[in-house]
Scaffold this motif. Structure first.
Motif, PDB file in Angstrom:
ATOM      1  N   TYR A 155      38.355  44.964  33.314  1.00  0.00           N
ATOM      2  CA  TYR A 155      38.212  44.594  34.721  1.00  0.00           C
ATOM      3  C   TYR A 155      37.908  43.107  34.908  1.00  0.00           C
ATOM      4  O   TYR A 155      38.239  42.539  35.947  1.00  0.00           O
ATOM      5  N   GLU A 156      37.274  42.478  33.919  1.00  0.00           N
ATOM      6  CA  GLU A 156      36.970  41.055  34.074  1.00  0.00           C
ATOM      7  C   GLU A 156      38.252  40.223  34.170  1.00  0.00           C
ATOM      8  O   GLU A 156      38.350  39.292  34.988  1.00  0.00           O
ATOM      9  N   PHE A 157      39.262  40.599  33.384  1.00  0.00           N
ATOM     10  CA  PHE A 157      40.523  39.860  33.415  1.00  0.00           C
ATOM     11  C   PHE A 157      41.347  40.224  34.651  1.00  0.00           C
ATOM     12  O   PHE A 157      42.047  39.377  35.212  1.00  0.00           O
ATOM     13  N   GLN A 158      41.274  41.480  35.065  1.00  0.00           N
ATOM     14  CA  GLN A 158      41.942  41.859  36.305  1.00  0.00           C
ATOM     15  C   GLN A 158      41.340  41.120  37.498  1.00  0.00           C
ATOM     16  O   GLN A 158      42.066  40.700  38.409  1.00  0.00           O
ATOM     17  N   ALA A 159      40.018  40.955  37.492  1.00  0.00           N
ATOM     18  CA  ALA A 159      39.356  40.255  38.596  1.00  0.00           C
ATOM     19  C   ALA A 159      39.778  38.797  38.651  1.00  0.00           C
ATOM     20  O   ALA A 159      40.027  38.252  39.737  1.00  0.00           O
ATOM     21  N   ILE A 160      39.865  38.151  37.492  1.00  0.00           N
ATOM     22  CA  ILE A 160      40.320  36.760  37.461  1.00  0.00           C
ATOM     23  C   ILE A 160      41.770  36.674  37.932  1.00  0.00           C
ATOM     24  O   ILE A 160      42.135  35.780  38.706  1.00  0.00           O
ATOM     25  N   SER A 161      42.609  37.611  37.468  1.00  0.00           N
ATOM     26  CA  SER A 161      44.009  37.624  37.887  1.00  0.00           C
ATOM     27  C   SER A 161      44.118  37.761  39.402  1.00  0.00           C
ATOM     28  O   SER A 161      44.900  37.051  40.051  1.00  0.00           O
ATOM     29  N   ALA A 162      43.339  38.682  39.971  1.00  0.00           N
ATOM     30  CA  ALA A 162      43.393  38.911  41.413  1.00  0.00           C
ATOM     31  C   ALA A 162      42.901  37.690  42.182  1.00  0.00           C
ATOM     32  O   ALA A 162      43.471  37.323  43.217  1.00  0.00           O
ATOM     33  N   ALA A 163      41.842  37.044  41.680  1.00  0.00           N
ATOM     34  CA  ALA A 163      41.310  35.861  42.358  1.00  0.00           C
ATOM     35  C   ALA A 163      42.323  34.723  42.358  1.00  0.00           C
ATOM     36  O   ALA A 163      42.533  34.064  43.384  1.00  0.00           O
ATOM     37  N   VAL A 164      42.966  34.502  41.213  1.00  0.00           N
ATOM     38  CA  VAL A 164      43.967  33.436  41.126  1.00  0.00           C
ATOM     39  C   VAL A 164      45.185  33.784  41.972  1.00  0.00           C
ATOM     40  O   VAL A 164      45.747  32.931  42.663  1.00  0.00           O
ATOM     41  N   LEU A 165      45.590  35.052  41.931  1.00  0.00           N
ATOM     42  CA  LEU A 165      46.713  35.496  42.756  1.00  0.00           C
ATOM     43  C   LEU A 165      46.406  35.287  44.238  1.00  0.00           C
ATOM     44  O   LEU A 165      47.299  34.983  45.033  1.00  0.00           O
ATOM     45  N   GLY A 166      45.128  35.409  44.597  1.00  0.00           N
ATOM     46  CA  GLY A 166      44.697  35.221  45.982  1.00  0.00           C
ATOM     47  C   GLY A 166      44.429  33.777  46.365  1.00  0.00           C
ATOM     48  O   GLY A 166      43.900  33.531  47.456  1.00  0.00           O
ATOM     49  N   GLY A 167      44.751  32.835  45.495  1.00  0.00           N
ATOM     50  CA  GLY A 167      44.656  31.429  45.858  1.00  0.00           C
ATOM     51  C   GLY A 167      43.456  30.684  45.329  1.00  0.00           C
ATOM     52  O   GLY A 167      43.326  29.479  45.575  1.00  0.00           O
ATOM     53  N   ALA A 168      42.541  31.358  44.609  1.00  0.00           N
ATOM     54  CA  ALA A 168      41.415  30.640  44.006  1.00  0.00           C
ATOM     55  C   ALA A 168      41.949  29.721  42.903  1.00  0.00           C
ATOM     56  O   ALA A 168      42.826  30.118  42.125  1.00  0.00           O
ATOM     57  N   VAL A 169      41.429  28.509  42.848  1.00  0.00           N
ATOM     58  CA  VAL A 169      41.907  27.510  41.892  1.00  0.00           C
ATOM     59  C   VAL A 169      40.956  27.439  40.711  1.00  0.00           C
ATOM     60  O   VAL A 169      39.767  27.155  40.880  1.00  0.00           O
ATOM     61  N   LEU A 170      41.473  27.731  39.512  1.00  0.00           N
ATOM     62  CA  LEU A 170      40.659  27.597  38.315  1.00  0.00           C
ATOM     63  C   LEU A 170      40.276  26.126  38.144  1.00  0.00           C
ATOM     64  O   LEU A 170      41.124  25.256  38.165  1.00  0.00           O
ATOM     65  N   GLY A 171      39.008  25.881  37.963  1.00  0.00           N
ATOM     66  CA  GLY A 171      38.504  24.512  37.940  1.00  0.00           C
ATOM     67  C   GLY A 171      37.592  24.246  39.115  1.00  0.00           C
ATOM     68  O   GLY A 171      36.797  23.316  39.102  1.00  0.00           O
ATOM     69  N   GLY A 172      37.701  25.111  40.166  1.00  0.00           N
ATOM     70  CA  GLY A 172      36.730  25.047  41.252  1.00  0.00           C
ATOM     71  C   GLY A 172      37.196  24.342  42.498  1.00  0.00           C
ATOM     72  O   GLY A 172      38.202  23.643  42.515  1.00  0.00           O
TER      73      GLY A 172
END
Length: 344
Positions: A271-288
């Motif tokens: 679930y930790e990787f699914q959550a990151i995938s969903a956040a990035v898919l939703g427009g969150a930018v890795l790096g902040g």
């Protein structure tokens, strides 16, 4: 000396202006506009599913999909707070498993224990988030390493306590959070309690992220911790709070998931990787510095809808995992490309 002081004053003034500009750019509306593609993906997947299964258009069937997506939506929004602050949280999947194990082992099917069990689980989540935040913000350990270590600690603790087999049963009144429904509603027929929990929690998360000073400081820290510190933001406190929010939402997700799937030693696996995938898919930018609650929740729902569609098409689990990896790589690549274009 006066020239030096003037230069420092100009630097601080410029820092404050930069912070204000990033806060303005981090508004809910702008974040939703940046993440508009995720809504297109969600609609396309839902339409495709409805074509293959006409019953999907019935409210009870659609809400069943939403119910299964609730744990991932909660985890993704919790991950959003950490990502916007420029960090990662890899411990949430193991925390979900620990919540399910403790709810079953300590609850042991006794509804009278729920009144103290839920606050204890929330306190556990807050403690996990606090430790992650302190190790990252105060000791300077990269969040990837700190939360990976916490993931291993929680996984090992659950394995030691259970011996590899879950103990006891989740009390029925606690399990109802994920499994129960509010019935007798016109047209909808029945509304899952999990969906009600999701609306309330995500509403609070949206207010915290977009309507409070903390949310503005979160964007500032993720955009530039040094500039944020120059403007008077307590960077360590903001990052610690983000980790606590992520862990508390993971506890709520674990309670909901325990009601949906029951007792399982692998409840939170992956679930930790699914959550990151969903956040990035939703427009969150890795790096902040960028990310909004509503698009990230839509990203989680889209990801769950894609998994359901793949199951409907008879796609095997290994292919599904590969597809999830492809989604994550593609979303990060598009995000990086957009950042380079805006910077050029």
């Amino acid at each position: 000396m006066s020239t030096i002081h003037a230069m420092h004053g100009a630097s601080a003034l410029g820092a404050i202006r930069a912070i204000r500009e990033r806060l303005r750019q981090g508004s809910l509306l702008r974040g939703a506009v940046r993440a508009m593609p995720v809504f297109g993906v969600l609609i396309a997947v839902l339409v495709w599913t409805a074509i293959l299964n006409p019953n999907f258009t019935r409210p009870p069937v659609f809400l069943a999909l939403v119910r299964f997506a609730v744990p991932l939506m909660l985890l993704a929004v919790g991950q959003l707070f950490v990502i916007v602050a420029g960090e990662f949280d890899l411990s949430v999947g193991s925390l979900v498993t620990a919540v399910v194990a403790l709810a079953a082992g300590l609850g042991d099917g006794d509804p009278s224990r729920t009144w103290w069990l839920v606050p204890m689980l929330v306190a556990l989540g807050a403690a996990v988030g606090l430790i992650n935040g302190l190790v990252t913000a105060k000791l300077g350990v990269p969040s990837f390493i700190a939360t990976l270590g916490m993931m291993l600690v929680l996984s090992g603790a659950v394995l030691y306590w259970t011996g590899g087999a879950m103990l006891g049963y989740v009390p029925d009144n606690l399990r109802a959070v994920g499994r129960g429904n509010l019935t007798g509603i016109p047209w909808i027929e029945r509304l899952p309690y999990a969906v009600i929990v999701m609306v309330v929690v995500l509403g609070g998360a949206a207010w915290l992220r977009h309507g409070t000073d903390f949310g503005h400081r979160l964007v500032a820290v993720g955009s530039s911790a040094r500039v944020a510190a120059l403007s008077g933001v307590n960077v360590a406190r903001v990052r610690i709070t983000a980790f606590v929010v992520s862990s508390v939402l993971a506890v709520i997700a674990g309670i909901v998931l325990g009601g949906i799937v029951g007792v399982s030693p692998h409840a939170g696996l992956g679930y930790e990787f699914q959550a990151i995938s969903a956040a990035v898919l939703g427009g969150a930018v890795l790096g902040g510095g960028r990310g909004a609650v509503v698009p990230v929740a839509a990203g989680a729902l889209a990801l769950q809808a894609i998994f359901s569609l793949l199951n409907l098409l008879g796609v095997a689990d290994p292919v599904r995992h590969a597809f999830q990896g492809a989604i994550l790589i593609g979303a990060v690549a598009l995000s990086s490309y957009g950042i380079r274009r805006r910077g050029s």
